[in-house]
Design an enzyme around this catalytic site. Structure first.
Site, PDB file in Angstrom:
ATOM      1  N   CYS A 181     -10.496  -7.244   0.806  1.00  0.00           N
ATOM      2  CA  CYS A 181     -10.680  -5.866   1.231  1.00  0.00           C
ATOM      3  C   CYS A 181     -12.154  -5.484   1.245  1.00  0.00           C
ATOM      4  O   CYS A 181     -12.525  -4.462   1.781  1.00  0.00           O
ATOM      5  CB  CYS A 181      -9.941  -4.924   0.299  1.00  0.00           C
ATOM      6  SG  CYS A 181      -8.329  -5.546  -0.130  1.00  0.00           S
ATOM      7  N   ALA A 230       5.778  -8.185   0.355  1.00  0.00           N
ATOM      8  CA  ALA A 230       6.389  -9.466   0.749  1.00  0.00           C
ATOM      9  C   ALA A 230       5.367 -10.537   1.122  1.00  0.00           C
ATOM     10  O   ALA A 230       5.562 -11.720   0.843  1.00  0.00           O
ATOM     11  CB  ALA A 230       7.348  -9.230   1.921  1.00  0.00           C
ATOM     12  N   HIS A 231       4.251 -10.129   1.762  1.00  0.00           N
ATOM     13  CA  HIS A 231       3.367 -11.160   2.323  1.00  0.00           C
ATOM     14  C   HIS A 231       2.522 -11.882   1.277  1.00  0.00           C
ATOM     15  O   HIS A 231       1.793 -12.815   1.600  1.00  0.00           O
ATOM     16  CB  HIS A 231       2.493 -10.571   3.431  1.00  0.00           C
ATOM     17  CG  HIS A 231       1.351  -9.712   2.984  1.00  0.00           C
ATOM     18  ND1 HIS A 231       0.063 -10.204   2.879  1.00  0.00           N
ATOM     19  CD2 HIS A 231       1.284  -8.412   2.627  1.00  0.00           C
ATOM     20  CE1 HIS A 231      -0.743  -9.219   2.490  1.00  0.00           C
ATOM     21  NE2 HIS A 231      -0.029  -8.118   2.330  1.00  0.00           N
ATOM     22  N   THR A 290      13.361   4.449  10.574  1.00  0.00           N
ATOM     23  CA  THR A 290      14.394   3.433  10.810  1.00  0.00           C
ATOM     24  C   THR A 290      14.068   2.171  10.027  1.00  0.00           C
ATOM     25  O   THR A 290      12.939   1.687  10.052  1.00  0.00           O
ATOM     26  CB  THR A 290      14.504   3.132  12.322  1.00  0.00           C
ATOM     27  OG1 THR A 290      14.849   4.352  12.985  1.00  0.00           O
ATOM     28  CG2 THR A 290      15.558   2.075  12.611  1.00  0.00           C
ATOM     29  N   THR A 337       0.832  -1.203   0.000  1.00  0.00           N
ATOM     30  CA  THR A 337       0.000   0.000   0.000  1.00  0.00           C
ATOM     31  C   THR A 337       0.869   1.257   0.000  1.00  0.00           C
ATOM     32  O   THR A 337       0.636   2.204  -0.759  1.00  0.00           O
ATOM     33  CB  THR A 337      -0.911   0.005   1.248  1.00  0.00           C
ATOM     34  OG1 THR A 337      -1.791  -1.126   1.165  1.00  0.00           O
ATOM     35  CG2 THR A 337      -1.722   1.289   1.349  1.00  0.00           C
ATOM     36  N   ASN A 352      -6.078  -8.432  -8.212  1.00  0.00           N
ATOM     37  CA  ASN A 352      -6.199  -9.238  -6.998  1.00  0.00           C
ATOM     38  C   ASN A 352      -7.534  -9.963  -6.863  1.00  0.00           C
ATOM     39  O   ASN A 352      -7.617 -10.976  -6.202  1.00  0.00           O
ATOM     40  CB  ASN A 352      -5.957  -8.358  -5.766  1.00  0.00           C
ATOM     41  CG  ASN A 352      -6.770  -7.088  -5.780  1.00  0.00           C
ATOM     42  OD1 ASN A 352      -6.646  -6.288  -6.714  1.00  0.00           O
ATOM     43  ND2 ASN A 352      -7.607  -6.883  -4.779  1.00  0.00           N
TER      44      ASN A 352
HETATM   45  N1  PLP Z   1      -2.066  -4.009  -4.388  1.00  0.00           N
HETATM   46  C1  PLP Z   1      -2.670  -5.177  -4.617  1.00  0.00           C
HETATM   47  C2  PLP Z   1      -3.025  -5.576  -6.007  1.00  0.00           C
HETATM   48  C3  PLP Z   1      -2.987  -6.025  -3.552  1.00  0.00           C
HETATM   49  O1  PLP Z   1      -3.611  -7.174  -3.767  1.00  0.00           O
HETATM   50  C4  PLP Z   1      -2.634  -5.630  -2.242  1.00  0.00           C
HETATM   51  C5  PLP Z   1      -2.948  -6.547  -1.118  1.00  0.00           C
HETATM   52  O2  PLP Z   1      -3.717  -6.341  -0.267  1.00  0.00           O
HETATM   53  C6  PLP Z   1      -1.988  -4.395  -2.064  1.00  0.00           C
HETATM   54  C7  PLP Z   1      -1.723  -3.619  -3.157  1.00  0.00           C
HETATM   55  C8  PLP Z   1      -1.595  -3.882  -0.717  1.00  0.00           C
HETATM   56  O3  PLP Z   1      -0.445  -4.524  -0.213  1.00  0.00           O
HETATM   57  P1  PLP Z   1      -0.204  -4.535   1.367  1.00  0.00           P
HETATM   58  O4  PLP Z   1      -1.153  -5.550   1.914  1.00  0.00           O
HETATM   59  O5  PLP Z   1       1.227  -4.955   1.531  1.00  0.00           O
HETATM   60  O6  PLP Z   1      -0.456  -3.189   1.866  1.00  0.00           O
END
Ligand code: PLP
Length: 380
Positions: A326, A201-202, A238, A76, A152
């Site tokens: 989401c 990363a996740h 940091t 994000t 997504n």
């Molecule tokens: N962009 C996409 C296409 C995603 O699927 C996600 C996941 O939620 C994000 C951005 C946001 O990443 P993060 O969860 O690391 O904030």
């Protein structure tokens, strides 16, 4: 309920478990190697070396140079830095596709509140950006185009190399949110020809709360966070050394296994897809007209309620998602499905990952059939 050993977790597009080798690689930086990479003493220099090695590994995996990688606190944040940071540095029009993640959509909306002219680029019924629409929509002074590499909710893969070429020709900077693509399909910044690219990363076996933004040399960008000047002044705060090491280790593992995993998961996904199609009348697979991520399956089911289906599957120990994590809880159709013109009462997303086995897919099929049948019986 907490995840038990027999939870069927098919929601890897929401998040993935941390790979064991990633945990091992991170552990020292949560223990005795705790130094601050900005400190000039021994422990600081050791932390700095680990951070810079992580940066080199991420750069190599994406086909970038180390000084083009900015570590962030999430995908994000990488998207916000790209969209808002570029607008604040360079101004001009901003164009984003209609199916972007809210990280890009809301960053663009925020730029609009600061005065940016923002255009939305339409997609076809498979969720694919129409390149002709790009030319029609984008007249005048568009200086930033943001189109995600893979969606997504549905898994649609965008023609990002073509979009990047268009942007180059028209003097626009191109940002791609590659959060869902990296580690799952081949991604190289040189291959795409993008200026900015976001990673998290996740989504590929790394920890939550760490991401990265590729910033091509020479790309104008204003930082969102002001402070100690870390990350070449683009992201003060940091450094999350353990997180950066975790991201790099997960990315290396995901890229090394990518081709084989894509083949394996595509076969499992296709098996799931045909079983679901065969067991529920009227079920439609979303995004079939376009190239899709190999591990994602989005289906639309008429006459059944998303929330009821999800709750029943959760009770049965099957963790999947409605269109997108989401939006869970919200019964309104997502902006992605609306933009694609998908009309259905229920949309479910199954997303597979490195721990997914064939036996799990077969169990998921059985659970889905039972739940769907029962839901129909209840509603009838
Ligand atoms: N962009 C996409 C296409 C995603 O699927 C996600 C996941 O939620 C994000 C951005 C946001 O990443 P993060 O969860 O690391 O904030």
């Amino acid at each position: 309920h907490p995840m038990t050993d027999d939870t069927l977790y098919l929601d890897h597009a929401a998040t993935t478990p941390v790979r064991p080798e990633v945990r091992d690689a991170m552990e020292p930086f949560l223990a005795d190697r705790f130094g601050n990479p900005s400190s000039s003493h021994g422990p600081g220099r050791a932390a700095r070396a680990a951070l810079e090695t992580a940066r080199e590994r991420v750069a190599a995996a994406l086909g970038a140079e180390p000084d083009e990688i900015v570590f962030t606190g999430s995908g994000t944040e990488a998207d916000n830095l790209a969209v808002l940071g570029h607008w604040r540095a360079r101004g001009g029009g901003v164009a984003v596709s209609a199916i972007e993640h809210s990280a890009v959509r809301r960053a663009a909306a925020s730029a609009a509140r600061e005065g940016a002219p923002v255009a939305t680029l339409a997609v076809d019924e498979a969720g694919r950006l129409d390149l002709d629409a790009l030319t029609e929509t984008l007249q005048g002074d568009t200086r930033l185009v943001s189109v995600m590499a893979a969606n997504n909710e549905v898994g649609t893969i965008q023609p990002v190399a073509e979009i990047a070429a268009w942007c180059r020709e028209h003097g626009a900077t191109f940002h791609t949110d590659a959060v869902q693509a990296v580690g799952h399909v081949p991604v190289s910044v040189a291959g795409i020809g993008c200026d900015l690219l976001a990673v998290s990363a996740h989504k590929f076996g790394g920890p939550k709360g760490v991401g990265a933004l590729y910033v091509r040399r020479g790309t104008e960008l204003a930082p969102l966070l002001h402070g100690g000047g870390q990350e070449r002044g683009l992201r003060a705060g940091t450094s999350n050394v353990a997180g950066a090491v975790g991201l790099a280790t997960a990315l290396d593992a995901a890229v090394a296994e990518q081709a084989a995993e894509a083949r394996r998961l595509r076969a499992l996904r296709d098996r799931l897809e045909s079983a679901l199609t065969g067991s529920v009348e009227g079920l439609v697979v979303n995004g079939t007209g376009a190239e899709r991520l190999p591990h994602v399956l989005s289906v639309a089911i008429p006459d059944l309620d998303s929330d009821v289906l999800l709750a029943s599957m959760d009770l049965a120990g099957l963790a999947v998602s409605s269109g997108s994590a989401c939006h869970s809880g919200a019964s309104a159709p997502s902006h992605v499905l609306l933009a694609m013109g998908v009309e259905a009462d229920a949309v479910l997303r199954f997303s597979l990952g490195w721990p997914t086995t064939e036996a799990e897919i077969d169990r998921a099929i059985a659970v889905f059939r039972e739940v769907a049948e029962r839901a129909r019986g209840v509603q009838a």
